[in-house]
Design an enzyme around this catalytic site. Structure first.
Site, PDB file in Angstrom:
ATOM      1  NE  ARG A  50      36.196  32.580  39.098  1.00  0.00           N
ATOM      2  CZ  ARG A  50      35.900  31.352  38.677  1.00  0.00           C
ATOM      3  NH1 ARG A  50      36.487  30.880  37.581  1.00  0.00           N
ATOM      4  NH2 ARG A  50      35.035  30.614  39.339  1.00  0.00           N
ATOM      5  CG  ASP A  52      43.478  37.501  34.014  1.00  0.00           C
ATOM      6  OD1 ASP A  52      42.730  36.589  34.395  1.00  0.00           O
ATOM      7  OD2 ASP A  52      43.325  38.127  32.948  1.00  0.00           O
ATOM      8  NE  ARG A 197      47.379  41.553  30.564  1.00  0.00           N
ATOM      9  CZ  ARG A 197      47.990  40.397  30.860  1.00  0.00           C
ATOM     10  NH1 ARG A 197      47.397  39.510  31.659  1.00  0.00           N
ATOM     11  NH2 ARG A 197      49.172  40.127  30.342  1.00  0.00           N
TER      12      ARG A 197
END
Length: 269
Positions: A50, A52, A197
């Site tokens: 999944r 973001d 990130r």
């Protein structure tokens, strides 16, 4: 009921993430709608990972079940005819009913692009992260090696991460430069919410010279998100590879991205 695997690529800047959402557009929603028009019945897909909001995929693998008889070419062309221009089906193949796009994945690879120059991008806006200050990619690469192995990555998970465990096995991480474009490649068995990130943000601090190389190891040991670097923007992040066991001969790596040869293992599902 036959099970179909589908390879996708998409520009995540047009979406609120992969997952279907009641009040925002997710990639999953448009993919399911497009496939359903080809299958002539409602379809639910399961994805390998999944992504973001704002995160892209050079390769995303999904599976779905359908009694409809279609050729591989028809699944691809029919799905693409009903997808927005930001999403494209790359290939389709019938797989055993034991195949699972998410739970069958042995590892996943992400690639993070940084445009490191004084002026902001125009042609690559939304598809790379822009850092004005000079970055020392060699320092970043050395610092990143402290993350390899099985660790508690609590310092690199988002506060809203719902995973029950922060233990992950990071298999490989590389930081390279090609002109003004800097690339961070990360491969792990699985990732936490915002993990890549947050790793990128921490390495950027080292690359700028704001923190010493050893700081990355101290951040990891702290198991505290508050001691790490910023959460880097989603613009430069791509799901770039998914590794499966078996010999089903489905391409699960992205090849080259923005001119960078992909170092991810060319495993086949």
């Amino acid at each position: 009921m036959p099970r179909i695997a589908l390879g996708l690529e998409y520009d995540g800047s047009a979406f609120a993430g992969w997952q279907s959402q009641p009040h925002a557009r997710g990639v999953q929603s448009v993919v399911e709608k497009a496939i359903a028009l080809v299958a002539d019945h409602p379809v639910g897909v399961v994805a390998a990972g999944r992504t973001d909001a704002g995160v892209h995929a050079a390769i995303q693998v999904v599976h779905f079940d359908s009694p409809s008889v279609r050729s591989q070419r028809s699944w691809v062309l029919g799905t693409n005819a009903n997808l927005p221009r930001y999403v494209s089906a790359l290939w389709a193949a019938e797989v055993p009913d034991s195949f699972h796009a998410r739970f069958g994945a042995m590892s996943r690879s992400y690639r993070y692009f940084i445009l490191n120059r004084q002026v902001r991008p125009a042609l690559r806006a939304g598809n790379v992260t822009w850092i004005r200050e000079p970055l020392d990619h060699e320092r970043m690469h050395v610092a990143a090696q402290q993350l390899i192995g099985q660790h508690d990555f609590s310092s690199f998970r988002a506060a809203e991460c719902q995973s029950r465990s922060a233990i992950r096995r990071l298999q490989d991480i590389q930081v390279r430069r090609q002109g003004e474009l800097l690339c961070i490649d990360v491969t792990a068995n699985a990732f936490l919410h915002h993990m890549v990130r947050n790793i990128a943000g921490t390495l950027i601090a080292v690359g700028r010279g704001d923190q010493p190389i050893e700081w990355v190891g101290k951040v990891l040991e702290a198991r505290d998100r508050k001691v790490g670097g910023i959460t880097a923007p989603p613009d430069g992040l791509y799901l770039a590879g998914i590794q499966y066991e078996g010999t089903l001969n489905l391409s699960s790596t992205a090849g080259e991205l923005l001119g960078f040869p992909c170092p991810v293992r060319r495993d086949q599902v």
